[in-house]
Design a protein around this motif. Structure first.
Motif, PDB file in Angstrom:
ATOM      1  N   ASP A   1      43.085  54.403  43.204  1.00  0.00           N
ATOM      2  CA  ASP A   1      43.386  53.433  42.212  1.00  0.00           C
ATOM      3  C   ASP A   1      41.901  53.977  41.107  1.00  0.00           C
ATOM      4  O   ASP A   1      41.431  53.706  39.942  1.00  0.00           O
ATOM      5  N   GLY A   2      40.532  53.840  41.698  1.00  0.00           N
ATOM      6  CA  GLY A   2      38.841  53.697  41.019  1.00  0.00           C
ATOM      7  C   GLY A   2      37.511  52.545  40.962  1.00  0.00           C
ATOM      8  O   GLY A   2      36.692  52.867  40.283  1.00  0.00           O
ATOM      9  N   ALA A   3      39.216  51.509  42.060  1.00  0.00           N
ATOM     10  CA  ALA A   3      38.042  49.754  41.215  1.00  0.00           C
ATOM     11  C   ALA A   3      36.877  49.966  42.146  1.00  0.00           C
ATOM     12  O   ALA A   3      37.060  50.305  43.516  1.00  0.00           O
ATOM     13  N   CYS A   4      35.773  49.743  42.040  1.00  0.00           N
ATOM     14  CA  CYS A   4      34.555  49.087  42.725  1.00  0.00           C
ATOM     15  C   CYS A   4      33.860  47.595  42.609  1.00  0.00           C
ATOM     16  O   CYS A   4      33.736  47.207  41.565  1.00  0.00           O
TER      17      CYS A   4
ATOM     18  N   VAL B   1      41.186  41.793  46.868  1.00  0.00           N
ATOM     19  CA  VAL B   1      41.965  42.823  47.309  1.00  0.00           C
ATOM     20  C   VAL B   1      43.517  41.992  46.790  1.00  0.00           C
ATOM     21  O   VAL B   1      44.467  42.833  46.315  1.00  0.00           O
ATOM     22  N   GLN B   2      43.614  40.519  46.804  1.00  0.00           N
ATOM     23  CA  GLN B   2      44.818  40.633  47.064  1.00  0.00           C
ATOM     24  C   GLN B   2      45.291  40.359  45.226  1.00  0.00           C
ATOM     25  O   GLN B   2      46.155  40.946  45.482  1.00  0.00           O
ATOM     26  N   ARG B   3      44.108  39.727  44.242  1.00  0.00           N
ATOM     27  CA  ARG B   3      44.531  40.233  42.941  1.00  0.00           C
ATOM     28  C   ARG B   3      44.525  41.653  42.525  1.00  0.00           C
ATOM     29  O   ARG B   3      45.485  41.673  41.633  1.00  0.00           O
ATOM     30  N   HIS B   4      43.538  42.267  43.413  1.00  0.00           N
ATOM     31  CA  HIS B   4      43.755  43.752  42.509  1.00  0.00           C
ATOM     32  C   HIS B   4      45.096  44.356  42.991  1.00  0.00           C
ATOM     33  O   HIS B   4      46.104  45.399  42.155  1.00  0.00           O
ATOM     34  N   VAL B   5      45.682  44.341  44.809  1.00  0.00           N
ATOM     35  CA  VAL B   5      46.739  44.517  44.456  1.00  0.00           C
ATOM     36  C   VAL B   5      48.923  44.001  43.950  1.00  0.00           C
ATOM     37  O   VAL B   5      49.880  45.191  43.375  1.00  0.00           O
ATOM     38  N   ALA B   6      48.515  42.397  43.086  1.00  0.00           N
ATOM     39  CA  ALA B   6      49.047  41.615  42.084  1.00  0.00           C
ATOM     40  C   ALA B   6      48.415  42.463  40.641  1.00  0.00           C
ATOM     41  O   ALA B   6      49.670  42.037  39.978  1.00  0.00           O
ATOM     42  N   GLY B   7      47.553  43.563  40.534  1.00  0.00           N
ATOM     43  CA  GLY B   7      47.672  44.743  39.806  1.00  0.00           C
ATOM     44  C   GLY B   7      46.899  43.527  38.199  1.00  0.00           C
ATOM     45  O   GLY B   7      46.486  43.949  36.873  1.00  0.00           O
ATOM     46  N   SER B   8      45.638  42.861  38.882  1.00  0.00           N
ATOM     47  CA  SER B   8      44.801  42.443  38.013  1.00  0.00           C
ATOM     48  C   SER B   8      43.588  42.547  38.070  1.00  0.00           C
ATOM     49  O   SER B   8      42.757  41.844  39.161  1.00  0.00           O
ATOM     50  N   PRO B   9      42.054  42.958  38.014  1.00  0.00           N
ATOM     51  CA  PRO B   9      41.453  43.667  39.008  1.00  0.00           C
ATOM     52  C   PRO B   9      40.093  41.687  38.421  1.00  0.00           C
ATOM     53  O   PRO B   9      40.382  40.596  37.987  1.00  0.00           O
ATOM     54  N   ASP B  10      39.848  40.903  39.482  1.00  0.00           N
ATOM     55  CA  ASP B  10      38.381  40.436  39.958  1.00  0.00           C
ATOM     56  C   ASP B  10      37.106  40.009  39.300  1.00  0.00           C
ATOM     57  O   ASP B  10      36.050  41.262  39.435  1.00  0.00           O
ATOM     58  N   THR B  11      36.857  40.111  38.007  1.00  0.00           N
ATOM     59  CA  THR B  11      36.232  40.446  37.156  1.00  0.00           C
ATOM     60  C   THR B  11      34.553  40.149  37.562  1.00  0.00           C
ATOM     61  O   THR B  11      33.442  40.410  37.423  1.00  0.00           O
ATOM     62  N   ALA B  12      34.570  38.977  38.498  1.00  0.00           N
ATOM     63  CA  ALA B  12      33.284  38.599  39.183  1.00  0.00           C
ATOM     64  C   ALA B  12      32.585  39.077  39.694  1.00  0.00           C
ATOM     65  O   ALA B  12      31.548  38.920  40.611  1.00  0.00           O
ATOM     66  N   TYR B  13      33.564  40.162  40.930  1.00  0.00           N
ATOM     67  CA  TYR B  13      32.973  41.100  42.028  1.00  0.00           C
ATOM     68  C   TYR B  13      33.458  42.973  41.175  1.00  0.00           C
ATOM     69  O   TYR B  13      33.093  43.718  42.049  1.00  0.00           O
ATOM     70  N   LEU B  14      33.615  42.931  40.250  1.00  0.00           N
ATOM     71  CA  LEU B  14      34.232  44.126  39.972  1.00  0.00           C
ATOM     72  C   LEU B  14      32.291  44.972  39.492  1.00  0.00           C
ATOM     73  O   LEU B  14      32.626  44.575  37.986  1.00  0.00           O
TER      74      LEU B  14
ATOM     75  N   LEU C   1      34.969  48.234  30.120  1.00  0.00           N
ATOM     76  CA  LEU C   1      36.392  48.087  30.856  1.00  0.00           C
ATOM     77  C   LEU C   1      36.001  46.730  30.988  1.00  0.00           C
ATOM     78  O   LEU C   1      36.705  45.836  30.898  1.00  0.00           O
ATOM     79  N   LEU C   2      35.177  46.051  31.782  1.00  0.00           N
ATOM     80  CA  LEU C   2      34.469  45.161  32.591  1.00  0.00           C
ATOM     81  C   LEU C   2      34.611  43.449  30.741  1.00  0.00           C
ATOM     82  O   LEU C   2      35.763  43.023  31.577  1.00  0.00           O
ATOM     83  N   ALA C   3      34.439  44.412  30.181  1.00  0.00           N
ATOM     84  CA  ALA C   3      34.370  43.209  28.779  1.00  0.00           C
ATOM     85  C   ALA C   3      35.850  43.184  28.701  1.00  0.00           C
ATOM     86  O   ALA C   3      35.836  41.864  27.946  1.00  0.00           O
ATOM     87  N   ALA C   4      36.228  44.167  28.055  1.00  0.00           N
ATOM     88  CA  ALA C   4      38.262  43.941  28.313  1.00  0.00           C
ATOM     89  C   ALA C   4      38.907  42.745  28.827  1.00  0.00           C
ATOM     90  O   ALA C   4      39.763  41.963  28.576  1.00  0.00           O
ATOM     91  N   HIS C   5      38.104  43.232  30.712  1.00  0.00           N
ATOM     92  CA  HIS C   5      39.101  42.526  31.240  1.00  0.00           C
ATOM     93  C   HIS C   5      38.800  40.841  31.506  1.00  0.00           C
ATOM     94  O   HIS C   5      39.715  40.308  30.938  1.00  0.00           O
ATOM     95  N   ARG C   6      37.640  40.368  30.774  1.00  0.00           N
ATOM     96  CA  ARG C   6      37.091  39.260  30.791  1.00  0.00           C
ATOM     97  C   ARG C   6      37.420  38.367  29.460  1.00  0.00           C
ATOM     98  O   ARG C   6      38.117  37.648  29.614  1.00  0.00           O
TER      99      ARG C   6
ATOM    100  N   SER D   1      44.838  40.763  32.317  1.00  0.00           N
ATOM    101  CA  SER D   1      45.401  42.347  31.902  1.00  0.00           C
ATOM    102  C   SER D   1      45.510  43.526  32.913  1.00  0.00           C
ATOM    103  O   SER D   1      44.088  42.819  33.673  1.00  0.00           O
ATOM    104  N   ALA D   2      45.832  44.048  33.052  1.00  0.00           N
ATOM    105  CA  ALA D   2      46.541  44.847  34.723  1.00  0.00           C
ATOM    106  C   ALA D   2      45.160  45.704  34.626  1.00  0.00           C
ATOM    107  O   ALA D   2      44.525  46.773  33.587  1.00  0.00           O
ATOM    108  N   TRP D   3      44.791  46.260  35.832  1.00  0.00           N
ATOM    109  CA  TRP D   3      44.417  47.292  36.138  1.00  0.00           C
ATOM    110  C   TRP D   3      45.134  49.088  35.356  1.00  0.00           C
ATOM    111  O   TRP D   3      46.194  49.144  36.053  1.00  0.00           O
ATOM    112  N   GLY D   4      44.636  49.364  35.177  1.00  0.00           N
ATOM    113  CA  GLY D   4      45.040  50.601  34.040  1.00  0.00           C
ATOM    114  C   GLY D   4      45.532  50.935  32.587  1.00  0.00           C
ATOM    115  O   GLY D   4      45.725  51.610  32.258  1.00  0.00           O
ATOM    116  N   ALA D   5      45.246  49.143  32.663  1.00  0.00           N
ATOM    117  CA  ALA D   5      45.772  48.690  30.739  1.00  0.00           C
ATOM    118  C   ALA D   5      45.307  48.782  30.003  1.00  0.00           C
ATOM    119  O   ALA D   5      45.575  50.079  28.689  1.00  0.00           O
TER     120      ALA D   5
END
Length: 339
Positions: A222-225, A238-251, A265-270, A275-279
């Motif tokens: 996925d490339g998420a760090c 990881v639970q949030r990520h595999v459910a499809g949505s990144p946790d922006t507090a730690y991204l 990207l982080l601003a858009a997710h916030r 929004s799904a990872w990869g959207a």
């Protein structure tokens, strides 16, 4: 391939060479006290060569593999051409001692080449095995083939397809104590906790960059760090990520992307929670000095995100640094929906 920190570091801080260069407080403690921003600090690699090696991790990953000078040059050149990073991996909770990798009768260890899903013209992950250092040249040939077969950049450039079926493929937790002690003291408990939940996916890995953000986690392909993790928060992330949505507090960002694109990207997710990872995809970036305009797309919608790169005051950014270093942080403005 050089071990690019991928953390926005500028000149002024010496690279870490040993875990014991200074006593407490550690760099990760100081970063948490300061509230150092994570944004835009994901590693720059677009591809990865992961090599299983339980022990003998030197400060630089490739030095640990016992390659002769010619083979080392061939492997690092192939990685550089493929925009790949060489990292060591091992299972958490390993025994204290192991036989040398090239010892007679030594078990075969794994290697894995992970391609960027956007760039891939074949399998995204390819596994192989090795006993002697020479066996790793097969992985180098695969990297070389990926680099030479790569076509023009795919537009738009997406964050990645996301982890399928709710199960992560690879969870890499930096635990490279010979590079920075924070990576070991914070990373190993996180890796142990993640292994309880995802035993097949979880590995300890060598230096990812951003030592002060330990514990650090890279989710591949996925490339998420993610950074600043503890055992409890890591499982939730990881639970949030595999459910499809990144946790922006730690991204920290998306590997392989520029700092401004990661910040956008982080601003858009916030701005658009859930929004799904990869959207989001990067359509374009225009720049003038430290000022950038990042254009993102999501479906039929297009967004513009202004990003300004700002230099922070000199700070201690690794445990072994002999001088404070300066970092550059991308600061995103308001996400604007374009007509």
């Amino acid at each position: 391939m050089s071990a690019d920190a991928g953390d926005g570091s500028a000149a002024g801080g010496a690279p870490a060479t040993s875990a014991g260069a200074r006593s407490e407080p550690r760099c990760s403690d100081l970063a948490r006290r300061r509230g150092d921003p994570l944004v835009g600090t994901a590693p720059p690699a677009r591809r990865w060569l992961l090599v299983e090696l339980e022990s003998r991790w030197l400060p630089t990953a490739v030095d640990s593999l016992g390659l002769d000078p010619s083979a080392r040059e061939d492997l690092t050149r192939a990685a550089a051409r493929a925009r790949a990073r060489i990292m060591l991996i091992r299972r958490p909770g390993r025994p204290a001692a192991h036989e040398p990798a090239s010892a007679p009768g030594a078990r075969r260890r794994a290697w894995c080449v992970v391609d960027d899903p956007v760039l891939a013209r074949g399998p995204v992950t390819t596994w192989g095995t090795w006993t002697t250092p020479g066996d790793l040249l097969e992985a180098g040939r695969l990297l070389q083939a990926q680099a030479t077969s790569e076509s023009a950049p795919v537009e738009p450039v997406r964050a990645g397809p996301g982890t399928s079926a709710g199960t992560p493929s690879l969870l890499l937790v930096c635990a490279h104590g010979r590079h920075d002690v924070c990576c070991a003291t914070r990373g190993r408990p996180v890796a142990a906790e993640l292994r309880r939940a995802w035993p097949e996916a979880t590995w300890e890995c060598s230096h990812t960059g951003g030592d002060r953000f330990a514990a650090n986690l890279i989710v591949l392909p996925d490339g998420a760090c993610y950074g600043g993790l503890d055992p409890d928060s890591a499982v939730q992330v990881v639970q949030r990520h595999v459910a499809g949505s990144p946790d922006t507090a730690y991204l920290r960002g998306r590997t392989g992307w520029s700092r401004p694109a990661q910040a956008a990207l982080l601003a858009a997710h916030r701005a658009m929670p859930g929004s799904a990872w990869g959207a989001f995809a990067v359509k374009d970036v225009t720049s003038s000095g430290p000022q950038h305009m990042v254009y993102l797309s999501a479906g039929q919608a297009t967004f513009a995100v202004p990003v300004t790169e700002q230099a922070r005051d000199a700070e201690r950014i690794t445990c072994a640094a002999t001088a404070d270093g300066r970092v550059v942080v991308p600061v995103a403005g308001e996400v604007q929906l374009l007509p």
